[in-house]
Every structure is written in C-alpha cells, then in structure tokens.
Design a protein around this motif. Structure first.
Motif, PDB file in Angstrom:
ATOM      1  N   CYS A   1       1.007  -1.379   0.076  1.00 30.08           N
ATOM      2  CA  CYS A   1      -0.029   0.006  -0.056  1.00 30.08           C
ATOM      3  C   CYS A   1       0.933   1.153  -0.107  1.00 30.08           C
ATOM      4  CB  CYS A   1      -0.921   0.008   1.242  1.00 30.08           C
ATOM      5  SG  CYS A   1      -2.227  -1.090   0.939  1.00 30.08           S
ATOM      6  N   GLU A   2       1.990   1.163   0.994  1.00 26.08           N
ATOM      7  CA  GLU A   2       2.824   2.350   0.938  1.00 26.08           C
ATOM      8  C   GLU A   2       3.330   2.631  -0.446  1.00 26.08           C
ATOM      9  OE1 GLU A   2       4.352  -0.403   3.592  1.00 26.08           O
ATOM     10  OE2 GLU A   2       2.044  -0.246   3.465  1.00 26.08           O
ATOM     11  N   ASP A   3       3.730   1.831  -1.096  1.00 26.96           N
ATOM     12  CA  ASP A   3       4.533   1.951  -2.607  1.00 26.96           C
ATOM     13  C   ASP A   3       3.491   2.370  -3.458  1.00 26.96           C
ATOM     14  OD1 ASP A   3       6.769   0.720  -1.358  1.00 26.96           O
ATOM     15  OD2 ASP A   3       6.078  -1.215  -1.764  1.00 26.96           O
ATOM     16  N   ALA A   4       2.380   1.868  -3.447  1.00 31.12           N
ATOM     17  CA  ALA A   4       1.102   2.216  -4.241  1.00 31.12           C
ATOM     18  C   ALA A   4       0.725   3.706  -4.033  1.00 31.12           C
ATOM     19  CB  ALA A   4       0.133   1.236  -4.139  1.00 31.12           C
ATOM     20  N   ARG A   5       0.718   4.025  -2.758  1.00 31.38           N
ATOM     21  CA  ARG A   5       0.372   5.473  -2.429  1.00 31.38           C
ATOM     22  C   ARG A   5       1.609   6.540  -3.016  1.00 31.38           C
ATOM     23  NH1 ARG A   5      -1.794   3.161   2.048  1.00 31.38           N
ATOM     24  NH2 ARG A   5       0.228   3.619   3.273  1.00 31.38           N
ATOM     25  N   LEU A   6       2.865   6.072  -2.634  1.00 26.70           N
ATOM     26  CA  LEU A   6       3.831   6.966  -3.514  1.00 26.70           C
ATOM     27  C   LEU A   6       3.932   7.121  -4.944  1.00 26.70           C
ATOM     28  CD1 LEU A   6       6.823   5.856  -1.250  1.00 26.70           C
ATOM     29  CD2 LEU A   6       5.697   8.045  -1.124  1.00 26.70           C
ATOM     30  N   ILE A   7       3.311   6.002  -5.651  1.00 20.68           N
ATOM     31  CA  ILE A   7       3.376   6.046  -7.033  1.00 20.68           C
ATOM     32  C   ILE A   7       2.144   6.935  -7.436  1.00 20.68           C
ATOM     33  CG2 ILE A   7       2.848   4.957  -9.067  1.00 20.68           C
ATOM     34  CD1 ILE A   7       4.328   2.393  -7.683  1.00 20.68           C
ATOM     35  N   ALA A   8       1.124   6.843  -6.904  1.00 20.50           N
ATOM     36  CA  ALA A   8       0.117   7.532  -7.036  1.00 20.50           C
ATOM     37  C   ALA A   8       0.315   8.932  -6.960  1.00 20.50           C
ATOM     38  CB  ALA A   8      -1.097   7.191  -6.549  1.00 20.50           C
ATOM     39  N   ARG A   9       1.001   9.325  -6.005  1.00 17.98           N
ATOM     40  CA  ARG A   9       1.185  10.799  -5.492  1.00 17.98           C
ATOM     41  C   ARG A   9       2.091  11.196  -6.599  1.00 17.98           C
ATOM     42  NH1 ARG A   9       0.125  13.824  -1.440  1.00 17.98           N
ATOM     43  NH2 ARG A   9      -0.614  12.314   0.141  1.00 17.98           N
ATOM     44  N   ASP A  10       3.069  10.692  -7.013  1.00 18.33           N
ATOM     45  CA  ASP A  10       4.084  11.038  -8.013  1.00 18.33           C
ATOM     46  C   ASP A  10       3.307  11.422  -9.185  1.00 18.33           C
ATOM     47  OD1 ASP A  10       6.211  10.912  -6.397  1.00 18.33           O
ATOM     48  OD2 ASP A  10       6.958   9.044  -7.031  1.00 18.33           O
ATOM     49  N   VAL A  11       2.526  10.379  -9.779  1.00 15.20           N
ATOM     50  CA  VAL A  11       1.574  10.618 -10.929  1.00 15.20           C
ATOM     51  C   VAL A  11       0.854  11.971 -10.633  1.00 15.20           C
ATOM     52  CG1 VAL A  11      -0.106   9.625 -12.388  1.00 15.20           C
ATOM     53  CG2 VAL A  11       1.536   8.375 -11.798  1.00 15.20           C
ATOM     54  N   LEU A  12      -0.064  12.041  -9.833  1.00 16.72           N
ATOM     55  CA  LEU A  12      -0.748  13.290  -9.573  1.00 16.72           C
ATOM     56  C   LEU A  12      -0.030  14.370  -9.621  1.00 16.72           C
ATOM     57  CD1 LEU A  12      -3.266  11.648  -7.060  1.00 16.72           C
ATOM     58  CD2 LEU A  12      -3.431  11.736  -9.715  1.00 16.72           C
TER      59      LEU A  12
END
Length: 125
Positions: A13-24
């Motif tokens: 989850c932590e990795d997925a949130r970081l990836i999403a935050r970077d895209v956004l």
C-alpha cells in the motif's frame, strides 16, 4: 493520457500511494483529489493483498476528466458490499471506493481480475 509504468507482484500500500502521489503531482492535481485517489489506492491494494494473494498489476492514469486506478490480482472473486450476513466482517472499503469513484469496473479472466476505479477531476470554475 499519462500514468505510471505497470507495477507487479509484491506491491505494498505504501508503495502504491507513493506512485499515485508522484503521478498526480506531475499533473498538478489538487490536494483534495489526491486524498480521494490515495484512499481508493489504499483500499484496492490492501484488498488485493488481504483477500487475493497480492497485487499482480497496478497502474494510475491521469486522463482528461478523471484519474483511473487499476489494480489486478490473481483471483476472480468479486468484492462484496457490506451487510449480509452481518456476522461477516468487512466490505466497507469497497463501499467507500464506490462512493468516491464515478464508476468502477471489474474485469475477470482466467488469471484473476482487474478493478478500475474512475475518480472524477472536478472542473475549475
């Protein structure tokens, strides 16, 4: 359209949130929408980890009028809504995902399923 390279097994989850935050962040998405997207990411990824053996594919895309979050896992079992029977816990994360997203899609195949949540980008007036 712009998004992440696909991510596979072992995604947390932590990795997925970081990836999403970077895209956004790359698209200047407003913080309120970021919070909604991160909540959807957390729910879908944690459900894949908890109920389906983990994430097999993950992708976040910034589209013209929405953010698409795709999470795949290795089971074709669909998420369930809470309620019946009451003694069975859970289901509230899926309810939350469906309240935040304009639309959710579930595509099942022999190798599992992909859930796509489409979170609307509010128009600027």
């Amino acid at each position: 359209m712009s998004g992440t390279p696909r991510r596979t097994a072992g995604l947390r989850c932590e990795d997925a949130r970081l990836i999403a935050r970077d895209v956004l962040a790359a698209h200047g998405v407003a913080e309120r929408l970021v919070d909604d997207v991160l909540l959807v990411v957390s729910e879908l990824v944690s459900n894949a980890v908890r109920h389906a053996g983990g994430v097999t594919d993950f992708h976040v895309r910034h589209l013209r009028d929405c953010v698409a979050v795709d999470v795949s896992d290795a089971t074709s079992q669909c998420p369930r809504m809470p309620g019946t029977p009451v003694e069975v816990p859970g289901g509230f994360g899926w309810l939350l995902v469906n309240r935040i997203a304009d639309r959710t899609e579930i595509r099942c195949g022999l190798g599992g399923k992909t859930i796509t949540a489409l979170i609307p980008i509010p128009s600027v007036t």
